[in-house]
Design a protein around this motif. Structure first.
Motif, mmCIF file in Angstrom:
data_model
loop_
_atom_site.group_PDB
_atom_site.id
_atom_site.type_symbol
_atom_site.label_atom_id
_atom_site.label_comp_id
_atom_site.label_asym_id
_atom_site.label_seq_id
_atom_site.Cartn_x
_atom_site.Cartn_y
_atom_site.Cartn_z
ATOM 1 N N GLY A 122 0.820 -1.214 0.000
ATOM 2 C CA GLY A 122 0.000 0.000 0.000
ATOM 3 C C GLY A 122 0.847 1.254 0.000
ATOM 4 O O GLY A 122 0.539 2.218 -0.710
ATOM 5 N N HIS A 123 1.946 1.228 0.778
ATOM 6 C CA HIS A 123 2.839 2.389 0.838
ATOM 7 C C HIS A 123 3.482 2.639 -0.530
ATOM 8 O O HIS A 123 3.592 3.783 -0.978
ATOM 9 C CB HIS A 123 3.916 2.162 1.894
ATOM 10 C CG HIS A 123 4.941 3.243 1.951
ATOM 11 N ND1 HIS A 123 4.676 4.499 2.458
ATOM 12 C CD2 HIS A 123 6.241 3.280 1.540
ATOM 13 C CE1 HIS A 123 5.758 5.250 2.370
ATOM 14 N NE2 HIS A 123 6.723 4.538 1.824
ATOM 15 N N ALA A 124 3.909 1.569 -1.195
ATOM 16 C CA ALA A 124 4.547 1.715 -2.508
ATOM 17 C C ALA A 124 3.557 2.249 -3.544
ATOM 18 O O ALA A 124 3.887 3.149 -4.324
ATOM 19 C CB ALA A 124 5.124 0.375 -2.960
ATOM 20 N N THR A 604 -15.394 2.974 5.431
ATOM 21 C CA THR A 604 -14.564 1.758 5.419
ATOM 22 C C THR A 604 -14.212 1.324 6.836
ATOM 23 O O THR A 604 -14.327 0.140 7.188
ATOM 24 C CB THR A 604 -13.271 1.997 4.615
ATOM 25 O OG1 THR A 604 -13.608 2.364 3.270
ATOM 26 C CG2 THR A 604 -12.412 0.750 4.601
ATOM 27 N N VAL A 605 -13.775 2.279 7.672
ATOM 28 C CA VAL A 605 -13.400 1.953 9.055
ATOM 29 C C VAL A 605 -14.600 1.421 9.827
ATOM 30 O O VAL A 605 -14.510 0.411 10.553
ATOM 31 C CB VAL A 605 -12.813 3.187 9.764
ATOM 32 C CG1 VAL A 605 -12.637 2.915 11.258
ATOM 33 C CG2 VAL A 605 -11.465 3.561 9.152
ATOM 34 N N VAL A 606 -15.761 2.064 9.683
ATOM 35 C CA VAL A 606 -16.962 1.642 10.414
ATOM 36 C C VAL A 606 -17.368 0.230 10.007
ATOM 37 O O VAL A 606 -17.679 -0.629 10.855
ATOM 38 C CB VAL A 606 -18.118 2.638 10.162
ATOM 39 C CG1 VAL A 606 -19.430 2.077 10.698
ATOM 40 C CG2 VAL A 606 -17.822 3.979 10.821
ATOM 41 N N LEU A 607 -17.366 -0.042 8.694
ATOM 42 C CA LEU A 607 -17.756 -1.367 8.218
ATOM 43 C C LEU A 607 -16.784 -2.451 8.685
ATOM 44 O O LEU A 607 -17.199 -3.555 9.072
ATOM 45 C CB LEU A 607 -17.848 -1.370 6.687
ATOM 46 C CG LEU A 607 -19.001 -0.558 6.076
ATOM 47 C CD1 LEU A 607 -18.937 -0.603 4.552
ATOM 48 C CD2 LEU A 607 -20.348 -1.085 6.561
ATOM 49 N N LEU A 608 -15.492 -2.138 8.679
ATOM 50 C CA LEU A 608 -14.503 -3.119 9.128
ATOM 51 C C LEU A 608 -14.636 -3.399 10.618
ATOM 52 O O LEU A 608 -14.547 -4.553 11.053
ATOM 53 C CB LEU A 608 -13.093 -2.624 8.801
ATOM 54 C CG LEU A 608 -12.663 -2.723 7.330
ATOM 55 C CD1 LEU A 608 -11.289 -2.096 7.129
ATOM 56 C CD2 LEU A 608 -12.655 -4.169 6.856
ATOM 57 N N THR A 618 -10.457 -10.854 9.587
ATOM 58 C CA THR A 618 -9.172 -11.100 10.239
ATOM 59 C C THR A 618 -8.239 -9.919 10.022
ATOM 60 O O THR A 618 -8.554 -8.976 9.303
ATOM 61 C CB THR A 618 -8.525 -12.369 9.654
ATOM 62 O OG1 THR A 618 -8.264 -12.139 8.263
ATOM 63 C CG2 THR A 618 -9.443 -13.571 9.817
ATOM 64 N N MET A 619 -7.049 -10.000 10.643
ATOM 65 C CA MET A 619 -6.054 -8.943 10.479
ATOM 66 C C MET A 619 -5.667 -8.768 9.019
ATOM 67 O O MET A 619 -5.606 -7.647 8.510
ATOM 68 C CB MET A 619 -4.795 -9.257 11.311
ATOM 69 C CG MET A 619 -4.823 -8.711 12.718
ATOM 70 S SD MET A 619 -3.190 -8.807 13.477
ATOM 71 C CE MET A 619 -3.033 -10.549 13.744
ATOM 72 N N SER A 620 -5.412 -9.854 8.330
ATOM 73 C CA SER A 620 -4.964 -9.771 6.937
ATOM 74 C C SER A 620 -6.075 -9.225 6.036
ATOM 75 O O SER A 620 -5.822 -8.375 5.178
ATOM 76 C CB SER A 620 -4.512 -11.142 6.439
ATOM 77 O OG SER A 620 -5.539 -12.105 6.635
ATOM 78 N N VAL A 621 -7.305 -9.684 6.263
ATOM 79 C CA VAL A 621 -8.431 -9.165 5.471
ATOM 80 C C VAL A 621 -8.639 -7.690 5.759
ATOM 81 O O VAL A 621 -8.863 -6.878 4.849
ATOM 82 C CB VAL A 621 -9.719 -9.965 5.782
ATOM 83 C CG1 VAL A 621 -10.930 -9.290 5.134
ATOM 84 C CG2 VAL A 621 -9.595 -11.399 5.295
ATOM 85 N N GLY A 622 -8.538 -7.321 7.034
ATOM 86 C CA GLY A 622 -8.708 -5.924 7.422
ATOM 87 C C GLY A 622 -7.666 -5.024 6.772
ATOM 88 O O GLY A 622 -7.997 -3.939 6.261
ATOM 89 N N MET A 623 -6.412 -5.478 6.764
ATOM 90 C CA MET A 623 -5.353 -4.669 6.147
ATOM 91 C C MET A 623 -5.549 -4.581 4.638
ATOM 92 O O MET A 623 -5.313 -3.531 4.034
ATOM 93 C CB MET A 623 -3.980 -5.273 6.474
ATOM 94 C CG MET A 623 -2.805 -4.502 5.873
ATOM 95 S SD MET A 623 -2.784 -2.737 6.319
ATOM 96 C CE MET A 623 -2.368 -2.824 8.058
ATOM 97 N N ALA A 628 -6.901 -1.052 0.269
ATOM 98 C CA ALA A 628 -7.755 -0.813 -0.902
ATOM 99 C C ALA A 628 -8.464 0.533 -0.774
ATOM 100 O O ALA A 628 -8.589 1.275 -1.758
ATOM 101 C CB ALA A 628 -8.770 -1.938 -1.039
ATOM 102 N N SER A 629 -8.908 0.885 0.435
ATOM 103 C CA SER A 629 -9.577 2.177 0.639
ATOM 104 C C SER A 629 -8.619 3.342 0.406
ATOM 105 O O SER A 629 -9.019 4.389 -0.114
ATOM 106 C CB SER A 629 -10.182 2.252 2.046
ATOM 107 O OG SER A 629 -9.174 2.359 3.043
ATOM 108 N N VAL A 630 -7.358 3.159 0.786
ATOM 109 C CA VAL A 630 -6.355 4.203 0.548
ATOM 110 C C VAL A 630 -6.195 4.438 -0.950
ATOM 111 O O VAL A 630 -6.164 5.590 -1.430
ATOM 112 C CB VAL A 630 -4.989 3.816 1.171
ATOM 113 C CG1 VAL A 630 -3.901 4.787 0.724
ATOM 114 C CG2 VAL A 630 -5.082 3.795 2.689
ATOM 115 N N LEU A 631 -6.128 3.339 -1.720
ATOM 116 C CA LEU A 631 -5.969 3.472 -3.165
ATOM 117 C C LEU A 631 -7.209 4.081 -3.811
ATOM 118 O O LEU A 631 -7.104 4.888 -4.741
ATOM 119 C CB LEU A 631 -5.680 2.102 -3.783
ATOM 120 C CG LEU A 631 -4.309 1.507 -3.449
ATOM 121 C CD1 LEU A 631 -4.158 0.132 -4.067
ATOM 122 C CD2 LEU A 631 -3.183 2.419 -3.931
ATOM 123 N N VAL A 632 -8.382 3.732 -3.316
ATOM 124 C CA VAL A 632 -9.622 4.314 -3.853
ATOM 125 C C VAL A 632 -9.630 5.820 -3.647
ATOM 126 O O VAL A 632 -9.995 6.596 -4.546
ATOM 127 C CB VAL A 632 -10.857 3.672 -3.180
ATOM 128 C CG1 VAL A 632 -12.124 4.453 -3.524
ATOM 129 C CG2 VAL A 632 -11.015 2.223 -3.618
#
Length: 666
Positions: A122-124, A604-608, A618-623, A628-632
């Protein structure tokens, strides 16, 4: 630096290496585990006591690769988190670091690797797309000239552009970039000034015309006297201003930064409390990952960078995020008449003789002699016409006394000459039978600026000067209304009749005439008291008080003007009036994108969070969803970069239709 070196020192090696290690871990688990006829799960520590030595070795090797993947991707994240803590800042990196380290401690190696790997990816991607949003600035830097051809000791020398000296003659040939700001001393040519003004149509240049560094010759050959070099060029000032503007924060961004400073610690406390109450460490760590406000933090700056960059590409300089946000609220625009609604190049149109003992040439001669020492902009066309007709004054008058709002009084060869309006005659008790006022009114009703001429207490005639209304002035007013501006107001020191003639031609909403500079300030303040967010468009000299009072000060034709570029809240680099509604429309579009981004991030945060407490996230799904929300959010902001320059056709507004109807009736 070649492409490989750029890649190695870029943002992608870390996620790539981490991803390879994760794949190797799964490969070891799949093939070595399959050879041992075992089914391996990420929760290997629960079954380790029942496994054979071979299976244990496989488990250990597979998870060693998984831990290595987490370390590779998470090392930089932890370093940033530690530095932030030292600076007393609790940020996203700390949340991810705690979650990853906690997952490793409890033996959930896959989740640790997945979280750090996805965060690194995500950072890249974020860095790559943010660079794209700054593409307008990169384009400006790219047009900076590298070399210049100068004349030294009678020879043509090609040198780096930065080595050109002030006052040197620079040669600009067909297809070459202009390396300096300067004045054409010889030759003719067509120059593409899109990099400065945003206008794609080349401009014809000849002797005494000004050219700007970074523009491109489309034909011809010019010899240019260097007047601005290096950091003193208009292009350099634009680049500097855009850099500062893209880093300047809007009010909403300041609020979001303050919110994040409280939000992030709150997420840590929430995760700790939830973990203690539920007795579930995994839940607490998952909440840390889910609660990362990455999209929220980046939602505003990415839109500002894209919006200001797009504006700069089109010849509109916006000083910063705060002014961009304010521009979206503009509901009233105040414009100066001369040089804004009109071309600012008045010419003498009429000489009316009222003294039968004098002729036209004599009236013009006295007027020119009196104006020879005046700094008023209307003096120039009078003097130019006098020179053309062979009655130009010799020297300058003895004294010139300006009378604000009325005219001037000059001493010419021992005789007192007055040029101005009827109130000037009244102030100096000049006899007036009314003919001068009637002639002045007739000229003013035709959209001209009349000036009564009196010599030694006797009126001898009336002269009139007219300024051509800009062709795009009516369309500018219509487009301002289309952009959501409720009221367009004209402020001028000219007479009421002249102002009304211009106002009628441009379909202006409100006219304020015969104003002194302080009167313009009062009108702007009155509009603000009525609840309007006011933009003032002026030349920055006699309009300075009003420009300072307005919520947004706009400078037109700022190309080459260092003062305008540095001081105006919005600087329109060219003389295209339609850039003003374009700037306001772009500001509104940018603020709309900012609001959309905030909504995307919060939803996104509320739904997660709801998904975590409901089970299944899970942690991996959440990340994954978080990144994905950052890219959107970034992609949504990148829509602002779509270039609509050159698109001037717009549907006719009701103001345009009303104007056309009036013209038909007339």
């Amino acid at each position: 630096m070649n492409r490989l070196q750029k890649w190695v020192y870029g943002n992608w090696p870390v996620p790539v290496v981490s991803g390879v290690l994760i794949i190797v871990s799964f490969a070891v688990q799949r093939f070595a585990g399959g050879a041992a006829n075992l089914t391996l799960s990420p929760q290997w520590w629960l079954d380790a006591g029942t496994l054979s030595t071979h299976a244990t070795t496989v488990f250990t090797l597979a998870n060693a690769f998984m831990v290595a993947a987490a370390v590779v991707a998470g090392y930089g994240i932890v370093i940033k988190a530690v530095r932030a803590i030292i600076a007393r800042v609790i940020g996203i990196d700390l949340l991810v670091s705690i979650a990853a380290i906690g997952a490793i401690i409890i033996g959930n190696f896959w989740e640790a690797a997945a979280v750090t790997f996805l965060f690194a990816i995500g950072h890249a991607l974020e860095a790559a797309t943010l660079n794209k949003t700054r593409s307008a600035l990169a384009e400006l830097v790219a047009v900076a000239p590298d070399s210049a051809v100068v004349m030294r000791d009678g020879e043509q020398l090609e040198i780096p552009a930065g080595q050109v000296r002030m006052g040197e003659i620079v040669l600009v040939k067909n297809g070459a970039k202009v390396p300096v700001d300067g004045q054409v001393v010889s030759g003719t040519g067509a120059i593409d000034e899109a990099s400065i003004t945003g206008e794609s149509i080349p401009v014809e240049k000849s002797k005494n015309d000004h050219v700007f560094a970074g523009t491109v010759s489309q034909g011809g050959f010019l010899q240019v006297l260097a007047a601005g070099i290096g950091a003193d060029t208009t292009l350099a000032r634009i680049i500097h201003r855009v850099e500062e503007a893209q880093d300047a924060k809007a009010r909403t961004q300041d609020f979001m930064d303050r919110f994040s400073r409280w939000y992030t610690p709150s997420v840590i406390v929430l995760a700790l409390v939830a973990g203690l109450i539920a007795g579930d460490v995994v839940l607490a760590l998952t909440l840390l990952v889910i609660g990362c406000p990455g999209a929220l933090v980046i939602s505003i700056p990415v839109a500002i960078v894209a919006g200001i960059g797009r504006a700069a590409r089109n010849g509109i300089l916006i000083k910063g995020g705060e002014f961009l946000e304010t521009s979206a609220k503009i509901s009233a625009v105040a414009v100066d008449k001369t040089g804004t609604l009109t071309e600012g190049k008045p010419r003498l149109t009429d000489v009316v003789v009222l003294d039968p003992t004098r002729g036209r040439a004599e009236v013009l001669q006295w007027a020119a002699a009196a104006e020879a020492g005046s700094e008023h902009p209307l003096a120039r066309p009078i003097l130019e016409t006098a020179r053309e007709e062979g009655v130009a004054p010799e020297g300058i008058p003895g004294t010139v006394t300006p009378v604000p709002g009325k005219g001037i009084v000059s001493d010419v060869a021992g005789q007192r000459v007055l040029i101005g309006n009827p109130p000037l005659l009244d102030q100096y008790s000049i006899p007036n039978d009314g003919r001068a006022a009637q002639a002045a009114e007739a000229l003013a009703s035709a959209g001209k600026t009349p000036m009564i001429v009196a010599v030694d207490d006797k009126v001898i005639g009336v002269i009139a000067v007219a300024d051509q209304i800009r062709r795009d002035a009516p369309e500018m007013v219509a487009r301002l209304h289309q952009a959501g501006v409720e009221k367009v107001v004209m402020l001028t020191g000219d007479t009421r009749l002249v102002a009304e003639a211009v106002g009628k031609a441009t379909v202006i909403d409100e006219i304020h005439a015969s104003l002194l500079p302080e009167d313009k300030l009062d009108v702007v303040a009155q509009l603000q008291r009525q609840g309007h967010t006011v933009a003032m468009v002026g030349d920055g000299v006699n309009d300075a008080p009003a420009l300072a009072t307005a919520n947004i000060g706009v400078a037109m034709g700022a190309a080459g003007s260092a003062v305008a570029v540095e001081t105006a809240d919005i600087a329109l680099m060219g003389d295209n009036l339609l850039k003003l509604p374009e700037a306001i429309g772009l500001a509104k579009q940018t603020v709309s994108v900012m609001r959309q981004n905030i909504a995307i991030a919060l939803i996104t945060v509320v739904l997660l969070l709801a998904g975590v407490f409901a089970g299944g996230v899970t942690m991996s799904v959440g990340m994954l969803v978080h990144e994905a929300s950052v890219l959107v959010v970034i992609i949504n902001a990148m829509r602002l970069l779509r270039n609509t320059r050159g698109s001037t056709a717009m549907p006719k507004s009701k103001w345009t239709i009303r104007k056309e109807e009036k013209q038909v009736i007339a």
